[in-house]
Scaffold this motif. Structure first.
Motif, mmCIF file in Angstrom:
data_model
loop_
_atom_site.group_PDB
_atom_site.id
_atom_site.type_symbol
_atom_site.label_atom_id
_atom_site.label_comp_id
_atom_site.label_asym_id
_atom_site.label_seq_id
_atom_site.Cartn_x
_atom_site.Cartn_y
_atom_site.Cartn_z
ATOM 1 N N LYS A 1 1.949 0.453 -4.892
ATOM 2 C CA LYS A 1 2.432 0.289 -3.288
ATOM 3 C C LYS A 1 3.306 -0.778 -3.035
ATOM 4 N N ARG A 2 3.625 -1.769 -4.416
ATOM 5 C CA ARG A 2 4.447 -2.813 -3.777
ATOM 6 C C ARG A 2 5.162 -3.079 -5.408
ATOM 7 N N VAL B 1 8.214 -2.285 -0.842
ATOM 8 C CA VAL B 1 6.955 -1.857 -0.241
ATOM 9 C C VAL B 1 7.174 -0.296 -0.254
ATOM 10 N N ARG B 2 6.100 0.605 -0.634
ATOM 11 C CA ARG B 2 6.018 2.151 -0.390
ATOM 12 C C ARG B 2 5.573 2.266 0.837
ATOM 13 N N ARG B 3 6.604 3.005 1.858
ATOM 14 C CA ARG B 3 6.075 3.536 2.886
ATOM 15 C C ARG B 3 6.244 4.965 3.112
ATOM 16 N N TRP C 1 10.481 4.035 -1.142
ATOM 17 C CA TRP C 1 10.325 2.607 -1.546
ATOM 18 C C TRP C 1 11.656 1.852 -0.410
#
Length: 239
Positions: free
Chosen positions: A84-85, A114-116, A120
């Motif tokens: 996720k990061r 960060v993955r949203r 990314w």
């Protein structure tokens, strides 16, 4: 000769094919990104800023640091456990402007991602270390212009505080502060950024008045900074 019904059927097929192509054009980039992995997605996101342009918000400054041209190279990506990061390390060659100051920089940049959802994105700025160095340089310029000694002292690294920078530096600061209605301008900053250090060459101009004469002086000076957490502070003299 084809009948009207034949043409109608062919028209329907063509419309269906075009719709499928349009759908794939939207879906394929995401599918390719997933297949390629986060490293490729993050590198692509950084490289995209070269075409789109980059603006870096500097705290306390009304306008952002705007790039006129920049280039990321030698990009490596470290993805944290959980996926996720991530952190991207790169070299950044940057030219731009902060208000009236020309900024040129070459060196190492560290960009947290960060993955949203499926994308990314930079956690903050796309060049946080460059922004941190420029923030400190601009804070120094403003403190000199305003005559704020405490604000100047706060820009020193902890190990460099309390020594006043020595007699020569005190004399240089005093020379600036004795000018009335002073305007201290940084015409250009030329920066070299390493992982934990930065060197800035400043081209400056001081204008104002002394009791005996008007003042309009120019010069250059070299300033050294060191990383302290997410900040860069002056490791040696302020002048």
């Amino acid at each position: 000769m084809r009948s009207a019904d034949d043409w109608s059927r062919w028209g329907g097929v063509v419309i269906a094919v075009l719709a499928a192509v349009a759908a794939l054009s939207l879906v394929m980039p995401r599918l390719l990104g997933v297949a390629a992995g986060p490293e490729v997605e993050i590198i692509t996101a950084l490289k995209a800023t070269e075409k789109d342009g980059m603006e870096l918000a500097i705290p306390g400054v009304g306008t952002p640091l705007r790039s006129k041209g920049h280039h990321f190279a030698r990009i490596t990506v470290n993805v944290e456990p959980g996926g996720k990061r991530a952190v991207a390390w790169a070299t950044l060659d940057f030219t731009g402007r902060l208000e009236r100051t020309e900024v040129s920089s070459l060196g190492v940049e560290r960009v947290p991602f960060v993955r949203r959802g499926r994308e990314w994105m930079p956690e903050g700025l796309a060049a946080p270390r460059l922004a941190a160095v420029v923030r400190t340089l601009e804070a120094r310029r403003r403190a000199l212009e305003a005559g704020e000694g405490k604000a100047l002292e706060a820009l020193r690294a902890p190990d460099a505080r309390g020594d006043g920078g020595g007699g020569e530096e005190a004399a240089e600061v005093g020379k600036v502060l004795e000018v009335r209605r002073r305007r201290y301008r940084a015409e250009a900053w030329f920066l070299r950024l390493e992982r934990d250090e930065a060197v800035a060459s400043e081209t400056w101009r001081l204008e104002g008045d002394l009791p005996s004469r008007p003042v309009d002086e120019r010069g250059q000076r070299r300033l050294s900074l060191i990383r302290s957490g997410e900040e860069f502070l002056f490791s040696a003299g302020l002048m």
